[in-house]
Design a protein around this motif. Structure first.
Motif, short mmCIF file in Angstrom:
data_model
loop_
_atom_site.label_atom_id
_atom_site.label_comp_id
_atom_site.label_asym_id
_atom_site.label_seq_id
_atom_site.Cartn_x
_atom_site.Cartn_y
_atom_site.Cartn_z
N ALA A 152 0.82 -1.22 0.00
CA ALA A 152 0.00 0.00 0.00
C ALA A 152 0.85 1.26 0.00
O ALA A 152 0.37 2.33 -0.39
CB ALA A 152 -0.94 0.00 1.20
N ALA A 155 0.82 2.60 -3.37
CA ALA A 155 -0.51 2.73 -3.97
C ALA A 155 -0.56 3.82 -5.04
O ALA A 155 -1.14 3.63 -6.12
CB ALA A 155 -1.55 3.00 -2.89
N MET A 214 0.96 -11.35 -7.30
CA MET A 214 0.32 -10.17 -6.73
C MET A 214 -0.09 -9.19 -7.82
O MET A 214 -1.19 -8.60 -7.77
CB MET A 214 1.26 -9.49 -5.74
N ILE A 218 -3.75 -7.68 -8.33
CA ILE A 218 -3.97 -6.24 -8.28
C ILE A 218 -4.66 -5.76 -9.55
O ILE A 218 -5.64 -4.98 -9.51
CB ILE A 218 -2.65 -5.50 -8.06
N ARG A 281 -6.03 -11.15 -2.38
CA ARG A 281 -7.15 -10.54 -3.11
C ARG A 281 -8.07 -9.77 -2.17
O ARG A 281 -8.46 -8.64 -2.46
CB ARG A 281 -7.95 -11.62 -3.85
N TRP A 283 -7.30 -8.54 0.70
CA TRP A 283 -6.58 -7.36 1.18
C TRP A 283 -6.58 -6.26 0.13
O TRP A 283 -6.77 -5.08 0.47
CB TRP A 283 -5.14 -7.74 1.55
N CYS A 284 -6.40 -6.60 -1.12
CA CYS A 284 -6.43 -5.60 -2.20
C CYS A 284 -7.79 -4.91 -2.25
O CYS A 284 -7.88 -3.69 -2.42
CB CYS A 284 -6.13 -6.25 -3.55
N GLU A 285 -8.84 -5.69 -2.12
CA GLU A 285 -10.20 -5.13 -2.18
C GLU A 285 -10.47 -4.20 -1.00
O GLU A 285 -11.06 -3.12 -1.16
CB GLU A 285 -11.23 -6.26 -2.20
N LEU A 288 -5.87 -1.93 -0.44
CA LEU A 288 -5.11 -1.29 -1.53
C LEU A 288 -5.98 -0.44 -2.43
O LEU A 288 -5.66 0.70 -2.73
CB LEU A 288 -4.38 -2.36 -2.34
N LYS A 289 -7.10 -0.99 -2.86
CA LYS A 289 -7.97 -0.23 -3.79
C LYS A 289 -8.45 1.07 -3.16
O LYS A 289 -8.36 2.14 -3.79
CB LYS A 289 -9.14 -1.10 -4.24
#
Length: 294
Positions: A152, A155, A214, A218, A281, A283-285, A288-289
């Motif tokens: 992140a 990001a 990853m 992402i 996945r 965690w990205c949702e 990160l996003k």
């Protein structure tokens, strides 16, 4: 009474939230209590200052049963050992003075590996664990691989350039864990007053995953292509120096990445006990996003 150090940091902040839900009495050591959420300030005891300060930890540890120990980042420390071991010495004296029963600490994977003696921040963290354990206190070192949350930090670069960077091989599958899972494990150990002895507790995340893996995830989550770019170790070190980190600490980060690239985080076999639930996945949702929108 449970004492939590570095309560405004990413991991400790989540530990505090988990402990507050349990109703356990908490005492936080904070350099700047104004950085704590109001709901936290209203429900805990706060000791203002640094937990590297002898007078502060002596006040905070008085009458406490357990301590959550996490060394804060110090980009200007004179050495990695100073950042971990020298910082922790006042607390070690206070643990003995106040007869603290249990300590849960954030540490790293790699103990027993021939790479551990030249792994930068990992080397410092393991030496810190030894210092704490030498007091005889009941101790659990939560041994972590790299955190998903570190991604992140890039990001904005992922959003603007469609790529992210590390010096580690893109195809090397390594464990990676979300800090939310680390905090949940820490809270469980802190709330359990039945354990004794000393041991490491590996916290490995749900699976081994490469940086190329990853990048694919992402890309799928954010809806546009993101690629992983492996950079040289010299370039990696220089990025930290450019951001204001001193040479010694930047070298410590670089040495740690080098050791991970050579398999440092693969020293522990995965088991149901050391596997945690949050997928990359997910965690990205969740993390990160949203960070890319800031």
């Amino acid at each position: 009474m449970i004492v939590v150090t570095a309560p405004t940091g990413n991991i400790s902040r989540q530990v505090v939230q988990n402990l507050l839900q349990s109703g356990a009495p908490l005492r936080l050591i904070a350099r700047d209590p104004s950085h704590l959420a109001e709901e936290v300030r209203d429900n805990v005891e706060i000791i203002k200052g640094s937990h590297g300060d002898a007078s502060v930890v002596n006040e905070a540890f008085s009458g406490a049963d357990a301590v959550f120990w996490l060394v804060p980042p110090d980009p200007k420390a004179v050495s990695v050992m100073a950042a971990y071991v020298a910082f922790t010495r006042p607390a070690v004296a206070a643990l003995k003075e106040h007869n603290i029963k249990r300590v849960v600490s954030i540490t790293a994977l790699g103990r027993g590996s021939p790479l551990a003696n030249r792994a930068g921040h990992v080397t410092g963290s393991l030496a810190m664990d030894d210092l704490i354990a030498d007091t005889g206190v009941a101790f659990r070192g939560l041994a972590n691989p790299s955190f998903m949350d570190n991604i992140a930090r890039q990001a904005a670069v992922i959003r603007d350039q469609g790529r992210f960077f590390m010096p580690i091989s893109g195809d090397l599958k390594l464990p990676s864990v979300a800090t939310r899972d680390v905090a949940a494990v820490a809270a469980r150990w802190l709330l359990d007053d039945s354990w004794t002895g000393q041991s490491e507790v590996p916290v490995l995340g749900p699976e081994d995953i490469s940086f190329n893996d990853m990048a694919e995830i992402i890309s799928d989550v954010i809806g546009k292509t993101a690629t992983y770019q492996q950079i040289s170790f010299d370039a990696y070190k220089e990025r930290f120096v450019q951001y204001g980190m001193c040479t010694a600490m930047a070298q410590g980060m670089t040495d740690m990445a080098w050791a991970k690239d050579h398999g440092l985080d693969l020293t522990v076999s995965r088991s149901p006990e050391n596997t945690t639930p949050t997928t990359f996945r997910r965690w990205c949702e969740d993390t990160l996003k949203p960070a890319m929108l800031d």
